[in-house]
Design a protein around this motif. Structure first.
Motif, short mmCIF file in Angstrom:
data_model
loop_
_atom_site.label_atom_id
_atom_site.label_comp_id
_atom_site.label_asym_id
_atom_site.label_seq_id
_atom_site.Cartn_x
_atom_site.Cartn_y
_atom_site.Cartn_z
N THR A 1 0.86 -1.19 0.00
CA THR A 1 0.00 0.00 0.00
C THR A 1 0.89 1.24 0.00
O THR A 1 2.05 1.19 0.42
N VAL A 2 0.33 2.34 -0.45
CA VAL A 2 1.09 3.59 -0.49
C VAL A 2 0.17 4.73 -0.07
O VAL A 2 -1.04 4.72 -0.33
N GLU A 3 0.73 5.72 0.63
CA GLU A 3 -0.05 6.86 1.06
C GLU A 3 0.86 8.07 1.25
O GLU A 3 2.09 7.95 1.32
N LEU A 4 0.24 9.25 1.31
CA LEU A 4 0.95 10.48 1.60
C LEU A 4 0.75 10.83 3.07
O LEU A 4 -0.35 10.65 3.61
N ALA A 5 1.82 11.32 3.71
CA ALA A 5 1.70 11.72 5.12
C ALA A 5 0.67 12.83 5.27
O ALA A 5 -0.05 12.89 6.26
N ASP A 6 0.61 13.71 4.28
CA ASP A 6 -0.40 14.78 4.27
C ASP A 6 -1.31 14.54 3.07
O ASP A 6 -0.94 14.81 1.92
N GLU A 7 -2.51 14.04 3.31
CA GLU A 7 -3.42 13.66 2.23
C GLU A 7 -3.96 14.86 1.44
O GLU A 7 -4.52 14.68 0.37
N SER A 8 -3.76 16.07 1.98
CA SER A 8 -4.25 17.25 1.26
C SER A 8 -3.44 17.52 -0.01
O SER A 8 -3.85 18.31 -0.85
N PHE A 9 -2.28 16.85 -0.15
CA PHE A 9 -1.46 17.02 -1.35
C PHE A 9 -2.09 16.35 -2.57
O PHE A 9 -1.75 16.69 -3.70
N GLY A 10 -2.95 15.38 -2.35
CA GLY A 10 -3.56 14.68 -3.48
C GLY A 10 -3.68 13.20 -3.20
O GLY A 10 -3.87 12.78 -2.05
N THR A 11 -3.55 12.39 -4.24
CA THR A 11 -3.71 10.95 -4.09
C THR A 11 -2.55 10.20 -4.73
O THR A 11 -1.93 10.67 -5.69
N VAL A 12 -2.26 9.01 -4.18
CA VAL A 12 -1.23 8.12 -4.75
C VAL A 12 -1.79 6.71 -4.78
O VAL A 12 -2.65 6.34 -3.97
N ARG A 13 -1.30 5.91 -5.73
CA ARG A 13 -1.75 4.53 -5.83
C ARG A 13 -0.67 3.70 -6.51
O ARG A 13 0.19 4.24 -7.21
N ILE A 14 -0.75 2.38 -6.31
CA ILE A 14 0.17 1.45 -6.97
C ILE A 14 -0.55 0.77 -8.13
O ILE A 14 -1.70 0.33 -7.98
N GLY A 15 0.10 0.71 -9.26
CA GLY A 15 -0.48 0.05 -10.42
C GLY A 15 0.58 -0.74 -11.17
O GLY A 15 1.78 -0.44 -11.08
#
Length: 290
Positions: free
Chosen positions: A227-241
Motif C-alpha cells: 500500500t502507499v499513502e501520503l503523510a499529508d493527504e491534502s497534497f492529493g492521491t497516490v496509488r500502486i499500479g
C-alpha cells in the motif's frame, strides 16, 4: 489615475531607467527559489504586467511613432536583462538565453502594436477595437491563473486579482468618452465571465509517476500487495499500479498542492519505507529516508 494614463512625461532617459529597473527586478525574483510557483515570479513567465507597462508607455507618448519606438526599446532593453541577472545564480548559466528568442519575437511585434495602440488616445469608438485584443489576451492569462488558484489556493491569488482588476481598469482609465468607457467595461465583464468559466473547467492537478519497483530511487522491490499513502493527504492521491508494457509496478500520483510531505510505502507485513517528497506544479523530488 488620469495622470498615470496620459499625464506622464516619459523622456528617453526615464524610459531606459524604467526598462532597466523592470528587467533587473524580474530577473531577481525569477532567481529566488522560494518564490517558485507563486504570483511573484509570474512577471518573468507571462505577460500581464508587461501589458500594463506597454499601455502606460503608449498612452503617455507624443505620437504613434514615439509610442512604437519607446515600447520597442523598453522591451529590447528589459527582456535580455531578465536572463542576464539570472545567469550567476542558475546552473544553466548563459544557456538561459535559449528562452530569449520567444521574447525577442514579441519585442519585434511591439513596434507595430504600439504604433496602432497609441491611437486609443484619440478617444474614438474604434479605440475600443484596438484595446479589445489586449483585453482578450489578458483574459486568457486570467483563466489560467484562476484555474491554478482553484487547484493550489491561495497560490496565484494575486495574479488572478491583478488580471481581473486591470481588465476592468483599462477601458475606464484610457477613454474619456462615457459611452466608450461603459462599452469597454461591459466587454471586460463579458471576458471575465467567459474566462472564469473556462478557467474553472480546467484541470491543473499534476499527474505523474513517483517510483518504479526496483528502481534506483525506490530502492526496493514491491508489488500490488503493498500500500502507499501520503503523510499529508491534502497534497492529493497516490496509488500502486502494474504497467504491463514494462512488467513493473509503479506509484502513480495526482497532486493538487505544492510543498513538502512524505510518501509512505508499506509492505503486507507492515514494514514501512518512507520517502521525502517535494512537490512543485510540474516537477517533484523524491528521496528515500534512512
Amino acid at each position: 489615475m488620469k495622470k498615470l494614463f496620459g499625464g506622464l512625461n516619459i523622456t528617453w532617459p526615464k524610459l531606459i531607467l524604467f526598462a532597466v529597473i523592470c528587467g533587473v527586478y524580474t530577473g531577481a525574483v525569477a532567481a529566488i527559489p522560494a518564490l517558485r510557483d507563486t504570483s511573484f515570479q509570474d512577471i518573468s513567465i507571462s505577460f500581464e504586467w508587461w501589458i500594463l507597462f506597454a499601455i502606460l508607455i503608449m498612452v503617455n507618448s507624443k505620437s504613434a511613432l514615439d509610442s512604437a519606438l519607446k515600447v520597442f526599446v523598453f522591451f529590447l532593453v528589459s527582456q535580455p536583462l531578465v536572463y542576464l541577472v539570472q545567469v550567476p545564480f542558475n546552473e544553466q548559466g548563459f544557456g538561459l538565453f535559449r528562452y530569449y528568442p520567444r521574447w525577442f519575437r514579441w519585442t519585434l511585434l511591439t513596434f507595430p502594436m504600439a504604433f496602432v495602440g497609441w491611437y486609443m488616445k484619440k478617444d474614438k469608438w474604434w479605440g475600443l477595437l484596438i484595446l479589445a485584443p489586449m483585453l482578450a489576451f489578458l483574459g486568457y492569462h486570467y483563466a489560467g491563473f484562476l484555474g491554478e488558484m482553484a487547484t493550489y489556493f491561495p497560490r496565484w491569488l494575486l495574479s488572478t486579482l491583478f488580471c481581473a482588476a486591470t481588465l476592468l481598469l483599462y477601458p475606464l482609465a484610457i477613454f474619456q468618452d462615457k459611452r466608450i468607457r461603459i462599452a469597454g467595461f461591459a466587454v471586460s465583464l463579458v471576458i471575465l465571465a467567459v474566462m472564469s468559466y473556462v478557467g474553472l473547467q480546467q484541470d491543473h492537478s499534476y499527474n505523474t509517476i513517483l517510483l518504479a519497483s526496483g528502481g534506483e530511487t525506490c530502492g526496493i522491490e514491491y508489488d500490488e500487495s503493498y500500500t502507499v499513502e501520503l503523510a499529508d493527504e491534502s497534497f492529493g492521491t497516490v496509488r500502486i499500479g502494474y504497467e504491463e508494457n514494462i512488467e513493473c509496478c509503479l506509484v502513480y500520483a495526482s497532486f493538487i498542492k505544492v510543498g513538502h510531505t512524505e510518501l509512505i510505502l508499506r509492505s503486507p507485513e507492515g514494514e514501512e519505507y518512507v520517502y521525502s517528497l517535494d512537490v512543485m506544479t510540474d516537477s517533484y523530488h523524491v528521496e528515500r529516508k534512512p
